[in-house]
Design an enzyme around this catalytic site. Structure first.
Site, PDB file in Angstrom:
ATOM      1  N   GLY A 143      10.036  29.551 -24.898  1.00 47.81           N
ATOM      2  CA  GLY A 143       9.533  30.889 -24.581  1.00 47.81           C
ATOM      3  C   GLY A 143       8.317  30.842 -23.666  1.00 47.81           C
ATOM      4  O   GLY A 143       8.057  31.804 -22.929  1.00 47.81           O
ATOM      5  N   GLU A 192       9.736  30.645 -20.335  1.00 44.05           N
ATOM      6  CA  GLU A 192      10.345  31.955 -20.037  1.00 44.05           C
ATOM      7  C   GLU A 192       9.276  32.994 -19.690  1.00 44.05           C
ATOM      8  O   GLU A 192       9.482  33.842 -18.821  1.00 44.05           O
ATOM      9  CB  GLU A 192      11.178  32.426 -21.235  1.00 44.05           C
ATOM     10  CG  GLU A 192      12.412  31.547 -21.433  1.00 44.05           C
ATOM     11  CD  GLU A 192      13.170  31.884 -22.710  1.00 44.05           C
ATOM     12  OE1 GLU A 192      12.558  31.863 -23.794  1.00 44.05           O
ATOM     13  OE2 GLU A 192      14.368  32.165 -22.619  1.00 44.05           O
ATOM     14  N   ALA A 213       8.406  29.866 -28.686  1.00 48.75           N
ATOM     15  CA  ALA A 213       8.402  30.728 -29.868  1.00 48.75           C
ATOM     16  C   ALA A 213       7.889  29.927 -31.059  1.00 48.75           C
ATOM     17  O   ALA A 213       7.923  28.694 -31.065  1.00 48.75           O
ATOM     18  CB  ALA A 213       9.818  31.230 -30.134  1.00 48.75           C
ATOM     19  N   GLU A 270      15.045  24.350 -26.248  1.00 50.09           N
ATOM     20  CA  GLU A 270      15.683  25.026 -27.385  1.00 50.09           C
ATOM     21  C   GLU A 270      16.905  24.273 -27.894  1.00 50.09           C
ATOM     22  O   GLU A 270      17.212  24.270 -29.080  1.00 50.09           O
ATOM     23  CB  GLU A 270      16.100  26.459 -26.978  1.00 50.09           C
ATOM     24  CG  GLU A 270      14.947  27.428 -26.785  1.00 50.09           C
ATOM     25  CD  GLU A 270      14.400  27.439 -25.373  1.00 50.09           C
ATOM     26  OE1 GLU A 270      14.619  26.463 -24.621  1.00 50.09           O
ATOM     27  OE2 GLU A 270      13.739  28.428 -25.022  1.00 50.09           O
TER      28      GLU A 270
HETATM   29  N1  DAK Z   1       5.940  26.670 -32.934  1.00 51.25           N
HETATM   30  C1  DAK Z   1       5.145  26.492 -33.993  1.00 51.25           C
HETATM   31  N2  DAK Z   1       4.198  25.534 -34.082  1.00 51.25           N
HETATM   32  C2  DAK Z   1       4.078  24.707 -33.037  1.00 51.25           C
HETATM   33  C3  DAK Z   1       4.880  24.832 -31.873  1.00 51.25           C
HETATM   34  C4  DAK Z   1       5.856  25.864 -31.846  1.00 51.25           C
HETATM   35  N3  DAK Z   1       6.641  26.117 -30.787  1.00 51.25           N
HETATM   36  N4  DAK Z   1       4.518  23.851 -31.012  1.00 51.25           N
HETATM   37  C5  DAK Z   1       3.528  23.173 -31.604  1.00 51.25           C
HETATM   38  N5  DAK Z   1       3.257  23.673 -32.830  1.00 51.25           N
HETATM   39  C6  DAK Z   1       2.292  23.218 -33.803  1.00 51.25           C
HETATM   40  C7  DAK Z   1       2.732  21.905 -34.453  1.00 51.25           C
HETATM   41  O1  DAK Z   1       3.651  22.138 -35.490  1.00 51.25           O
HETATM   42  C8  DAK Z   1       1.406  21.353 -34.948  1.00 51.25           C
HETATM   43  O2  DAK Z   1       1.056  22.033 -36.136  1.00 51.25           O
HETATM   44  P1  DAK Z   1       0.412  21.231 -37.397  1.00 51.25           P
HETATM   45  O3  DAK Z   1       1.287  20.067 -37.637  1.00 51.25           O
HETATM   46  O4  DAK Z   1      -0.969  20.854 -36.894  1.00 51.25           O
HETATM   47  O5  DAK Z   1       0.402  22.262 -38.480  1.00 51.25           O
HETATM   48  C9  DAK Z   1       0.460  21.803 -33.831  1.00 51.25           C
HETATM   49  O6  DAK Z   1       1.062  22.896 -33.170  1.00 51.25           O
HETATM   50  C10 DAK Z   1       0.211  20.698 -32.808  1.00 51.25           C
HETATM   51  O7  DAK Z   1       1.475  20.275 -32.342  1.00 51.25           O
HETATM   52  P2  DAK Z   1       1.785  18.760 -31.986  1.00 51.25           P
HETATM   53  O8  DAK Z   1       1.100  17.861 -32.954  1.00 51.25           O
HETATM   54  O9  DAK Z   1       3.245  18.644 -31.825  1.00 51.25           O
HETATM   55  O10 DAK Z   1       1.025  18.659 -30.580  1.00 51.25           O
HETATM   56  P3  DAK Z   1       1.288  17.691 -29.378  1.00 51.25           P
HETATM   57  O11 DAK Z   1       0.155  17.939 -28.432  1.00 51.25           O
HETATM   58  O12 DAK Z   1       1.547  16.288 -29.861  1.00 51.25           O
HETATM   59  O13 DAK Z   1       2.657  18.199 -28.709  1.00 51.25           O
HETATM   60  C11 DAK Z   1       4.158  19.890 -27.786  1.00 51.25           C
HETATM   61  C12 DAK Z   1       2.695  19.403 -28.028  1.00 51.25           C
HETATM   62  C13 DAK Z   1       4.067  21.265 -27.176  1.00 51.25           C
HETATM   63  C14 DAK Z   1       4.842  18.920 -26.795  1.00 51.25           C
HETATM   64  C15 DAK Z   1       4.929  19.855 -29.128  1.00 51.25           C
HETATM   65  O14 DAK Z   1       4.167  20.538 -30.087  1.00 51.25           O
HETATM   66  C16 DAK Z   1       6.271  20.513 -29.034  1.00 51.25           C
HETATM   67  O15 DAK Z   1       7.251  19.920 -28.583  1.00 51.25           O
HETATM   68  N6  DAK Z   1       6.347  21.780 -29.521  1.00 51.25           N
HETATM   69  C17 DAK Z   1       7.635  22.469 -29.625  1.00 51.25           C
HETATM   70  C18 DAK Z   1       8.171  22.885 -28.274  1.00 51.25           C
HETATM   71  C19 DAK Z   1       9.487  23.638 -28.406  1.00 51.25           C
HETATM   72  O16 DAK Z   1      10.468  23.117 -28.942  1.00 51.25           O
HETATM   73  N7  DAK Z   1       9.519  24.873 -27.926  1.00 51.25           N
HETATM   74  C20 DAK Z   1      10.702  25.749 -27.978  1.00 51.25           C
HETATM   75  C21 DAK Z   1      10.596  26.645 -29.189  1.00 51.25           C
HETATM   76  S1  DAK Z   1      12.011  27.746 -29.328  1.00 51.25           S
HETATM   77  C22 DAK Z   1      14.002  35.045 -27.982  1.00 51.25           C
HETATM   78  C23 DAK Z   1      12.996  34.830 -27.063  1.00 51.25           C
HETATM   79  C24 DAK Z   1      12.448  33.556 -26.944  1.00 51.25           C
HETATM   80  C25 DAK Z   1      12.890  32.519 -27.749  1.00 51.25           C
HETATM   81  C26 DAK Z   1      13.891  32.774 -28.657  1.00 51.25           C
HETATM   82  C27 DAK Z   1      14.448  34.026 -28.769  1.00 51.25           C
HETATM   83  N8  DAK Z   1      14.591  36.369 -28.108  1.00 51.25           N
HETATM   84  C28 DAK Z   1      14.018  37.495 -27.373  1.00 51.25           C
HETATM   85  C29 DAK Z   1      15.752  36.568 -28.896  1.00 51.25           C
HETATM   86  C30 DAK Z   1      12.247  31.242 -27.604  1.00 51.25           C
HETATM   87  C31 DAK Z   1      12.524  30.185 -28.366  1.00 51.25           C
HETATM   88  C32 DAK Z   1      11.661  28.990 -28.274  1.00 51.25           C
HETATM   89  O17 DAK Z   1      10.714  28.929 -27.517  1.00 51.25           O
END
Ligand code: DAK
Length: 257
Positions: A108, A111, A65, A131
């Protein structure tokens, strides 16, 4: 006009939806989810589309997400967010879904892959539910589908630690159907989708429904459901064609009737 966040391609009877938000690692913004579900629902009602592949890019399927959009969302906004309906609408899709995963499938993104009926992964793929590191838990079905697919103990570890797993582990856990070389993941996913697309479409949809019933019901109720779906398959013209073709030693021509 802004670039599409989901690119639609066709390969015969297979629809390919490619997530296209590279600057954010295909983070699942509300806008991206709206485009994806509109496309999938349109294909689901198109009799010429018999299987759907959902793919990202070489380095990321989807990073989950959109954390930047989520951070400032109030509790009330979260409760009424338009993207909430995405998951149930995707799950209601009757056409088989194949996830083609290369690179990160996190939160997500993981998922979304789990919601698909089969997963073909590149050897570079990484799956995880990080998460917990953000102070939340999976909300798109991750706790439930992961536990059903890989078992409670393993799902618990991934959900509570946020640890990512690679394809060797994912294959051993039964999370993915196939692992492909890094430059073949999409071709292999398409190959699998094309096989499904050649099968009689009504029976394919009934088969998908029957297998999914195994996740929802106790064995006896699931067997009842299977019997009803089997009887529906027996009522199709395609099954007469399939059986006749076998007996006459020729290739079947399935019409979806
Ligand atoms: N959201 C927003 N921006 C993101 C992002 C994300 N999930 N993942 C990466 N980006 C953005 C980074 O902020 C960065 O932006 P700038 O700094 O250039 O502005 C750009 O993409 C490049 O990211 P990185 O520099 O971090 O790139 P790397 O290749 O070094 O790393 C990575 C890639 C995927 C390992 C890393 O970006 C990362 O760990 N991202 C976050 C992963 C994460 O924590 N995902 C879980 C998110 S929470 C629901 C349904 C679903 C959900 C919730 C509720 N309901 C139906 C109620 C789901 C929740 C989630 O998924």
């Amino acid at each position: 006009m802004a670039d599409a966040l989901v690119l639609a391609e066709r390969d015969g009877a297979v629809g390919i939806a490619r997530l296209n938000r590279p600057e954010a690692r295909n983070a699942l913004s509300a806008e991206l989810l709206a485009e994806l579900i509109a496309l999938v629902e349109a294909w689901d009602t198109d009799p010429d589309v018999r299987c759907i592949v959902i793919a990202g890019g070489d380095d990321y399927f989807a990073a989950g997400a959109d954390i930047k959009a989520m951070r400032d969302r109030s509790f009330q906004e979260a409760l009424a967010h338009p993207a909430l309906s995405f998951w149930a609408r995707m799950a209601a899709c009757r056409t088989p879904l194949v996830a083609a995963v290369s690179g990160y499938a996190l939160g997500g993104g993981c998922e979304l892959a789990l919601l698909c009926d089969m997963i073909v992964a590149s050897e570079t793929a990484e799956f995880g539910q990080p998460e917990i590191l953000l102070g939340i838990i999976p909300g798109g079905g991750g706790t439930q589908r992961l536990a059903r697919v890989i078992g409670k103990q393993r799902a618990m570890e991934l959900v509570l630690t946020g640890r990512r797993i690679g394809t060797v582990e994912a294959l051993a856990m039964g999370l993915v159907n196939q692992v492909a070389d890094r430059d073949e993941w999409l071709a292999k996913a398409l190959e699998l989708a094309q096989v499904v697309a050649r099968r009689p479409p009504l029976a394919v949809r009934l088969g998908k429904q029957a297998v999914l019933a195994a996740e929802e019901t106790a064995l006896s109720a699931g067997l009842d459901q299977e019997r009803r779906l089997y009887e529906l398959a027996m009522a199709t013209e395609d099954r007469v064609e399939g059986m006749s073709a076998f007996i006459e030693k020729r290739r079947p021509e399935f019409e979806g009737r």
